[in-house]
Design a protein around this motif. Sequence first.
Motif, PDB file in Angstrom:
ATOM      1  N   SER A  36       2.874   0.907  -2.577  1.00  0.00           N
ATOM      2  CA  SER A  36       2.000   2.939  -2.556  1.00  0.00           C
ATOM      3  C   SER A  36       1.382   3.072  -3.527  1.00  0.00           C
ATOM      4  O   SER A  36       0.442   4.477  -2.955  1.00  0.00           O
ATOM      5  N   GLY A  37       1.191   2.730  -4.643  1.00  0.00           N
ATOM      6  CA  GLY A  37       0.263   2.880  -5.740  1.00  0.00           C
ATOM      7  C   GLY A  37       0.641   4.261  -5.879  1.00  0.00           C
ATOM      8  O   GLY A  37      -0.250   4.794  -7.264  1.00  0.00           O
ATOM      9  N   PHE A  38       1.573   4.501  -6.310  1.00  0.00           N
ATOM     10  CA  PHE A  38       2.295   5.192  -6.801  1.00  0.00           C
ATOM     11  C   PHE A  38       3.466   5.232  -7.940  1.00  0.00           C
ATOM     12  O   PHE A  38       3.963   5.902  -8.241  1.00  0.00           O
ATOM     13  N   SER A  39       3.762   3.737  -7.978  1.00  0.00           N
ATOM     14  CA  SER A  39       4.752   3.224  -8.700  1.00  0.00           C
ATOM     15  C   SER A  39       3.784   1.864  -8.790  1.00  0.00           C
ATOM     16  O   SER A  39       2.833   1.124  -8.768  1.00  0.00           O
ATOM     17  N   ASP A  40       4.790   1.121 -10.605  1.00  0.00           N
ATOM     18  CA  ASP A  40       4.481  -0.603 -10.839  1.00  0.00           C
ATOM     19  C   ASP A  40       5.164  -0.852  -9.591  1.00  0.00           C
ATOM     20  O   ASP A  40       4.718  -2.460  -9.944  1.00  0.00           O
ATOM     21  N   ALA A  41       5.872  -1.012  -8.222  1.00  0.00           N
ATOM     22  CA  ALA A  41       6.183  -1.931  -7.874  1.00  0.00           C
ATOM     23  C   ALA A  41       5.107  -1.796  -6.555  1.00  0.00           C
ATOM     24  O   ALA A  41       4.351  -0.808  -6.249  1.00  0.00           O
ATOM     25  N   ARG A  42       4.617  -3.170  -6.360  1.00  0.00           N
ATOM     26  CA  ARG A  42       3.706  -3.820  -5.835  1.00  0.00           C
ATOM     27  C   ARG A  42       4.143  -5.207  -5.423  1.00  0.00           C
ATOM     28  O   ARG A  42       5.024  -6.031  -6.335  1.00  0.00           O
ATOM     29  N   ARG A  43       4.112  -5.816  -4.673  1.00  0.00           N
ATOM     30  CA  ARG A  43       4.437  -7.147  -4.536  1.00  0.00           C
ATOM     31  C   ARG A  43       3.189  -8.125  -3.540  1.00  0.00           C
ATOM     32  O   ARG A  43       2.549  -7.637  -2.955  1.00  0.00           O
ATOM     33  N   PHE A  44       2.539  -9.563  -3.902  1.00  0.00           N
ATOM     34  CA  PHE A  44       1.366 -10.013  -3.717  1.00  0.00           C
ATOM     35  C   PHE A  44       1.708 -10.028  -2.714  1.00  0.00           C
ATOM     36  O   PHE A  44       2.133 -11.075  -2.024  1.00  0.00           O
ATOM     37  N   VAL A  45       0.063 -10.038  -1.325  1.00  0.00           N
ATOM     38  CA  VAL A  45      -0.113 -10.480  -0.062  1.00  0.00           C
ATOM     39  C   VAL A  45      -1.137 -11.260   0.073  1.00  0.00           C
ATOM     40  O   VAL A  45      -1.143 -11.980   1.453  1.00  0.00           O
ATOM     41  N   GLY A  46      -1.614 -11.280  -0.892  1.00  0.00           N
ATOM     42  CA  GLY A  46      -3.257 -12.728  -0.735  1.00  0.00           C
ATOM     43  C   GLY A  46      -4.342 -11.089   0.324  1.00  0.00           C
ATOM     44  O   GLY A  46      -4.232 -10.396   0.053  1.00  0.00           O
TER      45      GLY A  46
END
Length: 289
Positions: free
Chosen positions: A33-43
């Motif tokens: 989302s760009g507004f939290s540290d949660a991110r998932r690498f999708v290549g």
Amino acid sequence: MIGSFLLPALVFYIGLVIAPAIQAIVLSFFDTSGFSDARRFVGLGNYAKLLSDEVFWKAGVNTLLIMVVGGIAVFLLAFGYTMMINSGIRWRKLFRAAIFMPNIVAVVAITSFWSFLFMPRYGLLFSLLKHLQLDTLAGIAWTAPENVFWSMLLGLVWLSSGFFMILIMAGADKIPADIYEAARLDGAGHVQAFLHITLPMIWDVLAITYVLWLIQALKTMEFPYAFGGPNIDSNLYTMAIYLYVQGFGQRQPIYALGYATAIGVVMLLVTTAITLACRRLMRHERLEY
């Protein structure tokens, strides 16, 4: 010594342009989302998703139409304005200021006027067509989904043509007046003088002007977004608008910043490609005068 003068500008350029561009490219490989540290690498998942995204391709077609159809109309008007103003008419500066004036008015104000122009039953266009007894044309829903893009494009062309007229005239004003005088003595008209003197002698200016238009068209957002209102129809989407909608949404937030950034990277690549292509295609032997 020269390096020390360039260093501050280079630092600002790297910090404000290069570094954010690299960060955006990296972000485009994540689902976030760009507004939290949660991110998932999708290549390359976001880019693969773009290939099957019909709305993205529709926005791309709209952007291409603005570039090509809008560009032809903008430069035809700009050339026409330049020929008219350089033909020796009275109040030359007044006409030039009046044509350029929409560019100094807030975009929201301009689009409000343009929206009123196409308003059904009460708009200026409706009233004019009714007065001319053109009831068939007056009955056309100019802001209907199938027509709204072209109505918007007319306004965008009208808004942009004055700016590009000023750029073209800035180049034309540097041409010595005695060249035009010699052409007139040989029997050349205004159109012939423009085609055979003005255009060849401002070719470098035109090359830069075309690149500026292509970049402006690719990032077009404000005018169609304001024209469409808060619930802008997807028929008015450009690539820049679709990037914003994916990143922030309209009335409801989406916050798909990773996907939105992938759109931005595609726009960056397209901008670079068309700039290099345009500069190469418009390469021309410099004329001295």
